[in-house]
Design an enzyme around this catalytic site. Structure first.
Site, short mmCIF file in Angstrom:
data_model
loop_
_atom_site.label_atom_id
_atom_site.label_comp_id
_atom_site.label_asym_id
_atom_site.label_seq_id
_atom_site.Cartn_x
_atom_site.Cartn_y
_atom_site.Cartn_z
N CYS A 85 0.84 -1.20 0.00
CA CYS A 85 0.00 0.00 0.00
C CYS A 85 0.88 1.26 0.00
O CYS A 85 1.56 1.53 -0.99
CB CYS A 85 -0.98 -0.03 1.16
N HIS A 173 -3.73 -5.19 0.62
CA HIS A 173 -3.18 -5.46 1.96
C HIS A 173 -3.17 -6.96 2.27
O HIS A 173 -4.08 -7.46 2.93
CB HIS A 173 -4.00 -4.73 3.02
N GLU A 175 -1.23 -8.45 4.32
CA GLU A 175 -0.67 -8.68 5.65
C GLU A 175 -1.67 -8.47 6.79
O GLU A 175 -1.48 -8.95 7.91
CB GLU A 175 0.52 -7.73 5.87
#
Length: 240
Positions: A85, A173, A175
């Site tokens: 990001c 995203h 993670e």
């Protein structure tokens, strides 16, 4: 082979490494707004995560300038890097790309399509040609000169790899944990761009609950693949 020593650049405690922490590596955290940049000697790879900042806010967030210098240094050293990001936007800018406000924010679950290069990419190639991704961003990057576009959504490019280097940026995203994403949604009213979308954060929260487990498995696989590539780069280095 020795265990990788990895610099993790974290901008908020609830936008940290998430499920990437499950990978087998020594992770060394740096928060740019709390401490000066670390020396890069001794790091085998780097991970750069999200932020509520934007790349063009150097005047109001002075920690951005030294962070940008560190990112350029990582690229000059050909250190394996994965940016997520905001981290992907910093990488793209350092590699010569324009970073700008996107046509509209992407917040919540959005379909991403791999390009032909993405389908054979060592990092992303395990993913289906089309997959749902979890997102929260207002800015986008254009493709850096010479970089390979790996994925796109209806709004913007979603992943790139720099040429001849183990450096990737992903706009989505992979993670993020459910608890961290929930905290982002808790701050909805403080994010004017999010409010302006007219989306319902509670609806996004409800949609996330049944999907986040499978998404976190994607994140673990993606991070493991990145560390595999970093190990290969380490093994290919000439002896000191």
């Amino acid at each position: 082979m020795s265990r990788l020593r990895v610099l993790t650049v974290v901008h908020h405690r609830n936008a940290a490494i998430g499920v990437f922490a499950d990978a087998d590596a020594e992770l060394v955290e740096w928060l740019p707004h709390e401490a000066p940049p670390p020396a890069l000697d001794g790091f085998d790879a780097a991970l750069i995560f999200g932020a509520d900042a934007q790349v063009d806010q150097e005047d109001t967030r002075p920690w951005l300038r030294p962070e940008k210098r560190l990112v350029r240094d990582l690229l000059e050293r050909a250190t394996p890097v994965l940016g997520v990001c905001f981290g992907s936007q910093l990488l793209a800018e350092a590699a010569g790309a324009e970073v700008r406000q996107s046509a509209r924010p992407e917040i919540g679950w959005h379909e991403v399509e791999l390009t032909a290069d993405g389908r054979t990419d060592p990092l992303l190639g395990f993913l289906p040609a089309r997959f749902e991704s979890l997102q929260y961003h207002h800015y986008e990057w254009l493709l850096p000169p010479g970089a390979v576009a790996l994925a796109r959504s209806a709004v913007c490019l979603q992943a790139f790899r720099l040429p001849d280097r183990p450096v990737w940026g992903v706009q989505f995203h992979p993670e993020v944990t459910e608890s961290d994403f929930g905290e982002w949604l808790d701050g909805w009213e403080d994010d004017a761009g999010a409010v302006a979308t007219g989306l319902d954060p509670d609806a996004i929260r409800a949609e996330t609950a049944p999907k986040i487990g499978a998404w976190n498995a994607v994140g673990r696989e993606l991070s493991a693949r990145f560390f595999d590539q970093a190990n290969l780069a380490q093994a290919a280095k000439p002896p000191a």
